[in-house]
Design a protein around this motif. Structure first.
Motif, short mmCIF file in Angstrom:
data_model
loop_
_atom_site.label_atom_id
_atom_site.label_comp_id
_atom_site.label_asym_id
_atom_site.label_seq_id
_atom_site.Cartn_x
_atom_site.Cartn_y
_atom_site.Cartn_z
N ASN A 136 22.25 -18.10 -4.05
CA ASN A 136 21.16 -19.34 -2.84
C ASN A 136 20.81 -20.18 -3.94
N PHE A 137 20.77 -19.50 -5.51
CA PHE A 137 19.78 -20.44 -6.26
C PHE A 137 21.06 -21.36 -7.07
N HIS A 138 20.29 -22.65 -7.41
CA HIS A 138 20.78 -23.70 -8.18
C HIS A 138 20.20 -23.22 -9.37
N THR A 139 21.08 -23.64 -10.88
CA THR A 139 19.79 -23.22 -11.71
C THR A 139 19.45 -24.04 -12.89
N TYR A 140 18.97 -24.84 -13.53
CA TYR A 140 19.05 -25.33 -14.54
C TYR A 140 18.13 -24.85 -15.41
N GLY A 141 18.35 -25.41 -16.60
CA GLY A 141 17.65 -24.20 -18.23
C GLY A 141 18.19 -23.83 -18.72
N THR A 142 19.60 -24.10 -19.59
CA THR A 142 20.40 -22.44 -19.47
C THR A 142 20.50 -23.39 -21.59
N LEU A 143 20.87 -22.30 -22.53
CA LEU A 143 21.13 -22.25 -23.97
C LEU A 143 22.00 -23.61 -24.13
N GLN A 144 22.89 -23.44 -23.13
CA GLN A 144 24.17 -24.83 -23.14
C GLN A 144 23.27 -26.17 -22.67
N ASP A 145 22.74 -25.99 -22.31
CA ASP A 145 21.45 -27.31 -21.09
C ASP A 145 20.35 -27.14 -20.35
N PRO A 146 18.99 -26.94 -21.98
CA PRO A 146 17.93 -26.62 -21.97
C PRO A 146 16.49 -27.63 -21.16
N VAL A 147 16.58 -26.95 -20.23
CA VAL A 147 15.16 -27.68 -19.96
C VAL A 147 13.86 -27.89 -21.13
N HIS A 148 13.49 -28.32 -21.27
CA HIS A 148 12.31 -28.49 -22.25
C HIS A 148 11.56 -30.05 -22.33
N ALA A 149 10.04 -30.07 -23.20
CA ALA A 149 9.31 -31.36 -22.96
C ALA A 149 9.81 -32.34 -23.23
N THR A 150 10.94 -32.62 -23.27
CA THR A 150 11.39 -33.84 -24.14
C THR A 150 12.08 -34.59 -22.24
N ASN A 151 12.90 -33.68 -21.92
CA ASN A 151 14.05 -33.93 -20.62
C ASN A 151 13.14 -33.69 -19.48
N LEU A 152 12.18 -32.43 -19.64
CA LEU A 152 11.74 -31.90 -18.32
C LEU A 152 11.33 -33.20 -17.02
#
Length: 207
Positions: A72-88
């Motif tokens: 039931n979830f779409h997940t964003y932000g992993t060790l391989q593809d992080p979501v951080h300050a630069t790309n948020l």
């Protein structure tokens, strides 16, 4: 319905130690109450970077959750593809393009009082990533889950860098387990009938 749900307003935040044996039951019930009745796509955005021990809570959580392949979830932000300050900001645009009016659960690390370290906090409303470091980032989340990884009040950047990885990993496992319990309940209640697509939409920006 348990006693907590009967006597505590459902919009009140819940805070429990990550090792609390009742964490999944108590906090999943609260999260279910917050999202119950809406049929928007559910998106979990785990914020942080693997370049800072304390700030790696989000990416670890995202990776642990993705391994479980929630229905039931779409997940964003992993060790391989992080979501951080630069790309948020770019990820927020991408999520809104890929999902129609998504209901977002934001996950992030936080700093707090000494007695709160190790606690997981669930609350309604959005969070401001990077607030502890005075970063001007957009708010995100219809609800949010934060993990208090260390103490606040002095040299926050250095505190995050020196946070114990073992605590961060254990807290991330607890949050991922909590979200898996929410996913299990959503599936059993057949609250969401639209299948989750197999594709994982990611931006590989500024890792």
């Amino acid at each position: 319905m348990n006693l907590m749900n009967r006597f505590v307003p459902k919009n009140e935040k819940v805070q429990l130690l990550h090792t609390d044996p009742d964490l999944n039951k108590k906090m999943s019930n609260r999260i279910i109450s917050w999202i119950s009745g809406n049929h928007r796509e559910l998106v979990v955005v785990c914020i942080g970077t693997d370049r800072s021990t304390g700030d790696a809570l989000g990416p670890f959580t995202g990776s642990f959750l993705e391994e479980k392949q929630p229905r039931n979830f779409h997940t964003y932000g992993t060790l391989q593809d992080p979501v951080h300050a630069t790309n948020l900001k770019n990820y927020i645009k991408l999520i809104n393009l890929q999902h129609n009016n998504p209901f977002i659960i934001a996950v992030d690390a936080s700093l707090g009082k000494t007695e709160s370290v190790g606690n997981i906090i669930g609350d309604t409303g959005s969070l401001r990533p990077g607030a502890a470091l005075n970063k001007d980032l957009p708010e995100i989340g219809d609800i949010h889950i934060t993990g208090v990884v260390n103490i606040s009040g002095f040299m926050e950047y250095a505190v995050l860098q020196s946070t114990r990885l073992s605590l961060v990993v254990e807290m991330a496992k607890s949050i991922a387990g909590l979200l898996c319990e929410v996913d299990k309940q959503l599936t059993s209640k057949r609250m969401f009938t639209a299948p989750i697509k197999e594709e994982n939409y990611r931006l590989k920006l500024n890792k």
